[in-house]
Design a protein around this motif. Structure first.
Motif, PDB file in Angstrom:
ATOM      1  N   TYR A  93      -2.656 -28.241  -3.196  1.00  0.00           N
ATOM      2  CA  TYR A  93      -2.944 -29.470  -2.465  1.00  0.00           C
ATOM      3  C   TYR A  93      -4.448 -29.586  -2.245  1.00  0.00           C
ATOM      4  O   TYR A  93      -5.101 -28.644  -1.801  1.00  0.00           O
ATOM      5  CB  TYR A  93      -2.203 -29.487  -1.131  1.00  0.00           C
ATOM      6  N   TYR A  94      -4.967 -30.785  -2.567  1.00  0.00           N
ATOM      7  CA  TYR A  94      -6.392 -31.046  -2.461  1.00  0.00           C
ATOM      8  C   TYR A  94      -6.650 -32.170  -1.469  1.00  0.00           C
ATOM      9  O   TYR A  94      -5.930 -33.165  -1.432  1.00  0.00           O
ATOM     10  CB  TYR A  94      -6.963 -31.480  -3.812  1.00  0.00           C
ATOM     11  N   CYS A  95      -7.715 -32.014  -0.733  1.00  0.00           N
ATOM     12  CA  CYS A  95      -8.218 -33.062   0.133  1.00  0.00           C
ATOM     13  C   CYS A  95      -9.308 -33.809  -0.646  1.00  0.00           C
ATOM     14  O   CYS A  95     -10.106 -33.178  -1.356  1.00  0.00           O
ATOM     15  CB  CYS A  95      -8.797 -32.415   1.381  1.00  0.00           C
ATOM     16  N   THR A  96      -9.317 -35.126  -0.557  1.00  0.00           N
ATOM     17  CA  THR A  96     -10.296 -35.920  -1.299  1.00  0.00           C
ATOM     18  C   THR A  96     -10.935 -36.967  -0.396  1.00  0.00           C
ATOM     19  O   THR A  96     -10.409 -37.297   0.667  1.00  0.00           O
ATOM     20  CB  THR A  96      -9.640 -36.649  -2.485  1.00  0.00           C
ATOM     21  N   ALA A  97     -12.070 -37.484  -0.850  1.00  0.00           N
ATOM     22  CA  ALA A  97     -12.740 -38.568  -0.141  1.00  0.00           C
ATOM     23  C   ALA A  97     -13.119 -39.652  -1.136  1.00  0.00           C
ATOM     24  O   ALA A  97     -13.596 -39.355  -2.239  1.00  0.00           O
ATOM     25  CB  ALA A  97     -13.977 -38.066   0.587  1.00  0.00           C
ATOM     26  N   SER A  98     -12.892 -40.895  -0.744  1.00  0.00           N
ATOM     27  CA  SER A  98     -13.232 -42.031  -1.582  1.00  0.00           C
ATOM     28  C   SER A  98     -13.610 -43.204  -0.693  1.00  0.00           C
ATOM     29  O   SER A  98     -13.521 -43.118   0.530  1.00  0.00           O
ATOM     30  CB  SER A  98     -12.045 -42.405  -2.483  1.00  0.00           C
ATOM     31  N   ILE A  99     -14.027 -44.304  -1.325  1.00  0.00           N
ATOM     32  CA  ILE A  99     -14.434 -45.472  -0.557  1.00  0.00           C
ATOM     33  C   ILE A  99     -13.226 -46.135   0.090  1.00  0.00           C
ATOM     34  O   ILE A  99     -13.265 -46.561   1.243  1.00  0.00           O
ATOM     35  CB  ILE A  99     -15.185 -46.468  -1.449  1.00  0.00           C
ATOM     36  N   VAL A 100     -12.150 -46.251  -0.686  1.00  0.00           N
ATOM     37  CA  VAL A 100     -10.912 -46.828  -0.176  1.00  0.00           C
ATOM     38  C   VAL A 100      -9.750 -45.948  -0.597  1.00  0.00           C
ATOM     39  O   VAL A 100      -9.868 -45.156  -1.541  1.00  0.00           O
ATOM     40  CB  VAL A 100     -10.682 -48.275  -0.701  1.00  0.00           C
ATOM     41  N   CYS A 101      -8.635 -46.074   0.064  1.00  0.00           N
ATOM     42  CA  CYS A 101      -7.448 -45.316  -0.319  1.00  0.00           C
ATOM     43  C   CYS A 101      -6.988 -45.722  -1.720  1.00  0.00           C
ATOM     44  O   CYS A 101      -6.868 -46.914  -2.018  1.00  0.00           O
ATOM     45  CB  CYS A 101      -6.320 -45.548   0.685  1.00  0.00           C
ATOM     46  N   SER A 102      -6.718 -44.732  -2.551  1.00  0.00           N
ATOM     47  CA  SER A 102      -6.258 -44.988  -3.899  1.00  0.00           C
ATOM     48  C   SER A 102      -5.481 -43.785  -4.385  1.00  0.00           C
ATOM     49  O   SER A 102      -5.808 -42.641  -4.050  1.00  0.00           O
ATOM     50  CB  SER A 102      -7.459 -45.239  -4.828  1.00  0.00           C
ATOM     51  N   TRP A 103      -4.475 -44.031  -5.216  1.00  0.00           N
ATOM     52  CA  TRP A 103      -3.710 -42.938  -5.817  1.00  0.00           C
ATOM     53  C   TRP A 103      -4.320 -42.520  -7.158  1.00  0.00           C
ATOM     54  O   TRP A 103      -3.778 -41.656  -7.832  1.00  0.00           O
ATOM     55  CB  TRP A 103      -2.256 -43.346  -6.022  1.00  0.00           C
ATOM     56  N   ASN A 104      -5.400 -43.148  -7.526  1.00  0.00           N
ATOM     57  CA  ASN A 104      -6.074 -42.837  -8.772  1.00  0.00           C
ATOM     58  C   ASN A 104      -7.047 -41.680  -8.557  1.00  0.00           C
ATOM     59  O   ASN A 104      -8.045 -41.818  -7.844  1.00  0.00           O
ATOM     60  CB  ASN A 104      -6.828 -44.073  -9.292  1.00  0.00           C
ATOM     61  N   SER A 105      -6.771 -40.543  -9.181  1.00  0.00           N
ATOM     62  CA  SER A 105      -7.619 -39.365  -8.961  1.00  0.00           C
ATOM     63  C   SER A 105      -9.040 -39.593  -9.469  1.00  0.00           C
ATOM     64  O   SER A 105      -9.989 -38.991  -8.963  1.00  0.00           O
ATOM     65  CB  SER A 105      -7.005 -38.146  -9.639  1.00  0.00           C
ATOM     66  N   LEU A 106      -9.217 -40.473 -10.443  1.00  0.00           N
ATOM     67  CA  LEU A 106     -10.546 -40.723 -10.999  1.00  0.00           C
ATOM     68  C   LEU A 106     -11.447 -41.457 -10.013  1.00  0.00           C
ATOM     69  O   LEU A 106     -12.663 -41.463 -10.166  1.00  0.00           O
ATOM     70  CB  LEU A 106     -10.431 -41.528 -12.299  1.00  0.00           C
ATOM     71  N   LEU A 107     -10.853 -42.074  -9.009  1.00  0.00           N
ATOM     72  CA  LEU A 107     -11.634 -42.829  -8.033  1.00  0.00           C
ATOM     73  C   LEU A 107     -12.026 -41.983  -6.825  1.00  0.00           C
ATOM     74  O   LEU A 107     -12.721 -42.473  -5.933  1.00  0.00           O
ATOM     75  CB  LEU A 107     -10.853 -44.057  -7.568  1.00  0.00           C
ATOM     76  N   GLN A 108     -11.583 -40.738  -6.802  1.00  0.00           N
ATOM     77  CA  GLN A 108     -11.941 -39.857  -5.686  1.00  0.00           C
ATOM     78  C   GLN A 108     -13.343 -39.305  -5.918  1.00  0.00           C
ATOM     79  O   GLN A 108     -13.626 -38.753  -6.975  1.00  0.00           O
ATOM     80  CB  GLN A 108     -10.936 -38.708  -5.562  1.00  0.00           C
ATOM     81  N   GLU A 109     -14.222 -39.454  -4.936  1.00  0.00           N
ATOM     82  CA  GLU A 109     -15.612 -39.056  -5.110  1.00  0.00           C
ATOM     83  C   GLU A 109     -15.855 -37.596  -4.761  1.00  0.00           C
ATOM     84  O   GLU A 109     -16.761 -36.970  -5.313  1.00  0.00           O
ATOM     85  CB  GLU A 109     -16.504 -39.950  -4.244  1.00  0.00           C
ATOM     86  N   TYR A 110     -15.074 -37.062  -3.840  1.00  0.00           N
ATOM     87  CA  TYR A 110     -15.248 -35.677  -3.432  1.00  0.00           C
ATOM     88  C   TYR A 110     -13.881 -34.984  -3.397  1.00  0.00           C
ATOM     89  O   TYR A 110     -12.874 -35.610  -3.046  1.00  0.00           O
ATOM     90  CB  TYR A 110     -15.902 -35.580  -2.044  1.00  0.00           C
ATOM     91  N   TRP A 111     -13.886 -33.693  -3.758  1.00  0.00           N
ATOM     92  CA  TRP A 111     -12.670 -32.883  -3.759  1.00  0.00           C
ATOM     93  C   TRP A 111     -12.923 -31.588  -3.023  1.00  0.00           C
ATOM     94  O   TRP A 111     -13.990 -30.997  -3.137  1.00  0.00           O
ATOM     95  CB  TRP A 111     -12.238 -32.560  -5.191  1.00  0.00           C
ATOM     96  N   GLY A 112     -11.897 -31.141  -2.309  1.00  0.00           N
ATOM     97  CA  GLY A 112     -11.944 -29.808  -1.755  1.00  0.00           C
ATOM     98  C   GLY A 112     -11.548 -28.786  -2.811  1.00  0.00           C
ATOM     99  O   GLY A 112     -11.254 -29.140  -3.955  1.00  0.00           O
ATOM    100  N   GLN A 113     -11.504 -27.531  -2.414  1.00  0.00           N
ATOM    101  CA  GLN A 113     -11.210 -26.463  -3.366  1.00  0.00           C
ATOM    102  C   GLN A 113      -9.723 -26.289  -3.601  1.00  0.00           C
ATOM    103  O   GLN A 113      -9.317 -25.641  -4.559  1.00  0.00           O
ATOM    104  CB  GLN A 113     -11.815 -25.136  -2.861  1.00  0.00           C
ATOM    105  N   GLY A 114      -8.893 -26.879  -2.735  1.00  0.00           N
ATOM    106  CA  GLY A 114      -7.453 -26.793  -2.885  1.00  0.00           C
ATOM    107  C   GLY A 114      -6.842 -25.641  -2.103  1.00  0.00           C
ATOM    108  O   GLY A 114      -7.500 -24.624  -1.854  1.00  0.00           O
ATOM    109  N   THR A 115      -5.595 -25.816  -1.724  1.00  0.00           N
ATOM    110  CA  THR A 115      -4.848 -24.769  -1.040  1.00  0.00           C
ATOM    111  C   THR A 115      -3.436 -24.752  -1.603  1.00  0.00           C
ATOM    112  O   THR A 115      -2.813 -25.796  -1.796  1.00  0.00           O
ATOM    113  CB  THR A 115      -4.851 -24.981   0.486  1.00  0.00           C
ATOM    114  N   GLN A 116      -2.935 -23.562  -1.893  1.00  0.00           N
ATOM    115  CA  GLN A 116      -1.630 -23.412  -2.550  1.00  0.00           C
ATOM    116  C   GLN A 116      -0.499 -23.537  -1.535  1.00  0.00           C
ATOM    117  O   GLN A 116      -0.519 -22.886  -0.481  1.00  0.00           O
ATOM    118  CB  GLN A 116      -1.540 -22.054  -3.240  1.00  0.00           C
ATOM    119  N   VAL A 117       0.471 -24.358  -1.885  1.00  0.00           N
ATOM    120  CA  VAL A 117       1.712 -24.463  -1.109  1.00  0.00           C
ATOM    121  C   VAL A 117       2.858 -24.080  -2.025  1.00  0.00           C
ATOM    122  O   VAL A 117       3.023 -24.678  -3.091  1.00  0.00           O
ATOM    123  CB  VAL A 117       1.916 -25.888  -0.555  1.00  0.00           C
TER     124      VAL A 117
END
Length: 121
Positions: A93-117
């Motif tokens: 699971y990754y936390c992301t930041a973007s200008i607006v909410c979107s389900w498109n991963s290409l529109l996410q400007e920042y990503w965290g490192q991820g955490t395994q669930v």
């Protein structure tokens, strides 16, 4: 600007888990914060998002009624509360930041490192 996730782990089906995303160096009112996940052999998919300026939230149908995204009013942290977990929720699971909410991963400007669930009995 950095996103730091925590809270992942191994949990049995039907149990709950809460993920945290700490926003370091952000102006929270400007960005939308999302949660994406990627299961082995599958593409990344968006599951939840919170629009920080409007304080509105959205989740995808596959997790609706089980996952909730919300913010901490006292600190720059976003949470993903996951209830009634299923084996198919197993993913990074990754936390992301973007200008607006979107389900498109290409529109996410920042990503965290991820955490395994991992959801398994």
């Amino acid at each position: 600007l950095e996103l730091v996730e925590s809270g992942g782990g191994l949990v049995q089906p039907g149990k709950s888990l809460r993920l945290s995303c700490d926003l370091l160096g952000f102006s929270p009112g400007y960005f939308a914060i999302g949660w994406f996940r990627q299961a082995p052999g599958k593409e990344r998919e968006g599951v939840a998002c919170i629009n920080m300026s409007e304080d509105s939230t959205d989740v995808v149908d596959v997790v609706k009624g089980r996952f909730t995204v919300f913010r901490d009013s006292a600190k720059p942290t976003i949470y993903l509360q996951m209830n009634n977990l299923k084996p198919e929720d197993t993913a990074v699971y990754y936390c992301t930041a973007s200008i607006v909410c979107s389900w498109n991963s290409l529109l996410q400007e920042y990503w965290g490192q991820g955490t395994q669930v991992t959801v398994s009995s």
